[in-house]
Enzyme design. Structure first.
Site, PDB file in Angstrom:
ATOM      1  CG  HIS A   1      -3.122  -0.747  -3.351  1.00 51.49           C
ATOM      2  ND1 HIS A   1      -2.471   0.355  -3.880  1.00 51.49           N
ATOM      3  CD2 HIS A   1      -2.532  -0.967  -2.156  1.00 51.49           C
ATOM      4  CE1 HIS A   1      -1.557   0.782  -3.038  1.00 51.49           C
ATOM      5  NE2 HIS A   1      -1.556  -0.005  -1.985  1.00 51.49           N
TER       6      HIS A   1
ATOM      7  CG  ASP B   1       1.311 -10.572  16.554  1.00 51.42           C
ATOM      8  OD1 ASP B   1       2.000  -9.974  17.392  1.00 51.42           O
ATOM      9  OD2 ASP B   1       1.594 -11.698  16.109  1.00 51.42           O
TER      10      ASP B   1
ATOM     11  CB  SER C   1      -0.460  -2.206   0.309  1.00 50.74           C
ATOM     12  OG  SER C   1      -1.280  -1.293   0.986  1.00 50.74           O
TER      13      SER C   1
END
Length: 428
Positions: free
Chosen positions: A236, A363, A378
Site C-alpha cells: 500500500h 494460526d 503490511s
C-alpha cells in the site's frame, strides 16, 4: 384475438424454457467456461464442464492431461498462444483462447524492513501563528499554502531539504521582500508570494508553516526478483502521518529492521509492530516509487528470509482460490516465520486494484502474539499451493483477525516487471 393469445402463450413457454435452460446445471457450467485463459508454462488448469461436452487442442503448446466426465485438465507445455475447441455431439460450440506465459518466479520476502523516504521538496504538515507586533498571523496561510502542499522552489532555486529554506526566509525578512515560491499540490503546481514575519519574542523571521523533508517507518518485504534485484514491499502507499496524503518520493532507502515488541490488536485498535532500524543501519536497497500498491526499487544486498529462499511461481488473480494459505512475517527480532491464514474471498481482476482478497488469520500462535493483522505487517507475502499470490495490505479495524490482500500480479506490474511478455514472431 386467438392468434394473439397463442403468440403470447408460445412466447411465455419460450421464455420459461430459456430461463430453465440457464439454470440447468450443464448449461451453467458451460457458460462459466471463460473465453480466454492465461497460465504459466508448466502449470495445470482444470475447469468443470457439462457431461456431453468434449475438448480438443489446436496446437502443441498444451498437453491434455485428463478428460473426466465432469472436468477437463490440461498442462501448459510451452510459451505461446493456443486454442481449445469445445464440442457437443461432434459439433464445435465454443472456442477458448489460451495464453501460455513464460515460466516466472520470484523469491518471497517476509523480512521486516525500515523505510526512509526523501520527499520532492519539503512537505507542509501544519500552520502556526507568528506573534508579531500587529497580532498573531500565519504568513503561510495568508499566502494560500495548505497542509499537504510541497514547497519545491524559492526565488527560482530548487528546495530539497529543510535546511535549504531558512537562509531565504531570514534574507527576505531583513530586506522586507516577499519570497517567490513554487508549490506543488495534488491539483498541480502554482506560484505564490510569502512575506516572512518577525516574532516579537525572537529575533528571527518565520514562515508560519511546519515543514518536513523526510519520513521513516517500517514494513514487510513482499518479493524479490532474482534476475533484476527489483523488489516490492508494503502492498500500500505510504502517507504522511500528519497530512494523510501520499508522500511524493524523490528517493529513499530501505534498511534491515528488528521487531522489539508487539502492541496486540483488538476491536477498534489495529495494533502495531514496534521495531527499530538495525544497529548498523546498512542500506540494502533504494526506493524509486511509492504507489497505491506499495514501495518499489532495487536491492544492493542479498536479503534472505531463512524459510523460503528459493524462487516460487506466482498465481494470477483468476488463479487464486478461497481456502487455506500461509503468510511470511516477523513478530520477534528479525526471524521470519510462517503462519496459517484463510483466503475468505478473492476477486479475479482484469485491471489493477488494491483490494483483491479478504484474508483471515487462523494460526493460534499468531493470534496469541498479535491478535491478527497489525500495522507493520503490511507487505507480508501470501502463499497458496506453493505459489506467491499476493501481500497483506490493510486490517479491518473492527476485526483485527481479518484484512485485505493485494494480488501479486499488480505489485509486479508496479515494479516494472513484465510477466505477460510473449515470444516475438520469427522472421519468415
Amino acid at each position: 384475438m386467438k392468434l394473439e393469445i397463442l403468440r403470447k402463450t408460445i412466447g411465455g413457454i419460450l421464455l420459461v424454457s430459456l430461463i430453465s435452460l440457464i439454470f440447468f446445471q450443464p448449461m451453467r457450467e458451460f457458460l462459466s467456461i471463460p473465453k480466454s485463459i492465461t497460465v504459466f508454462e508448466g502449470q495445470d488448469y482444470t475447469f468443470k464442464k457439462a457431461a456431453p461436452v468434449t475438448a480438443s487442442l489446436v496446437s502443441h503448446n498444451l498437453n491434455t492431461l485428463d478428460q473426466e466426465k465432469h472436468s477437463v485438465s490440461f498442462q501448459a507445455a510451452e510459451q505461446g498462444k493456443d486454442e481449445m475447441i469445445l464440442e457437443f455431439a461432434g459439433i464445435p460450440v465454443k472456442k477458448v483462447d489460451v495464453n501460455v506465459l513464460k515460466d516466472f518466479r520470484v523469491i518471497p520476502g517476509g523480512q521486516s524492513i525500515g523505510v526512509k523516504l526523501n520527499t520532492v521538496g519539503v512537505l507542509v504538515v501544519g500552520h502556526h501563528l507568528v506573534n508579531t507586533a500587529d497580532g498573531k498571523k500565519s504568513p503561510g496561510e495568508i499566502a494560500g499554502i495548505k497542509v499537504g502542499d510541497i514547497i519545491t522552489e524559492i526565488n527560482g532555486n530548487k528546495i530539497e531539504k529543510m535546511t535549504d529554506v531558512a537562509p531565504y526566509v531570514q534574507a527576505a525578512g531583513q530586506e522586507e521582500k516577499p519570497l517567490d515560491m513554487v508549490i506543488s499540490r495534488e491539483s498541480g503546481k502554482f506560484t505564490t508570494k510569502l512575506t516572512p514575519l518577525k516574532d516579537k519574542g525572537e529575533n528571527t523571521y518565520k514562515l508560519g508553516l511546519y515543514i518536513r523533508d523526510s519520513a521513516a517507518g517500517i514494513g514487510t518485504m513482499t518479493f524479490i526478483h532474482p534476475q533484476t534485484k527489483k523488489y516490492g514491499a508494503l502492498g500500500h502507499v505510504i502517507s504522511d502521518m500528519d497530512t494523510k496524503q501520499p508522500i511524493v518520493v524523490e528517493d529513499g532507502q530501505i534498511v534491515r529492521s528488528t521487531v522489539t515488541s508487539i502492541e496486540k490488536g483488538s476491536n477498534g485498535d489495529p495494533g502495531e509492530k514496534l521495531a527499530r532500524f538495525s544497529s548498523d543501519r546498512e542500506v540494502v536497497g533504494n526506493i524509486k516509487k511509492n504507489s497505491p500498491f506499495g514501495i518499489f526499487g532495487e536491492l544492493n544486498k542479498d536479503l534472505k528470509n531463512g524459510v523460503l529462499d528459493k524462487p516460487l511461481p506466482i498465481a494470477l488473480s483468476h488463479q487464486v482460490k478461497e481456502g487455506p494459505a500461509k503468510i511470511l512475517t516477523v513478530v520477534n527480532d528479525d526471524k521470519v516465520e510462517e503462519f496459517n491464514v484463510e483466503i475468505v474471498s478473492t476477486i479475479p481482476q482484469k485491471f489493477p486494484a488494491t483490494k483483491g482478497m479478504v484474508i483471515k488469520v487462523t494460526d493460534p500462535k499468531l493470534l496469541e502474539k498479535t491478535g491478527g493483522i497489525v500495522q507493520g505487517m503490511s507487505g507480508s507475502p501470501i502463499i497458496q499451493n506453493g505459489k506467491l499470490i499476493g501481500a497483506v495490505t490493510h486490517v479491518f479495524v473492527n476485526d483485527p483477525t481479518s484484512g485485505y490482500g493485494v494480488h501479486i500480479e499488480w505489485m509486479l506490474n508496479e515494479a516494472g516487471i513484465n510477466i505477460y511478455e510473449m515470444p516475438k514472431n520469427k522472421a519468415s
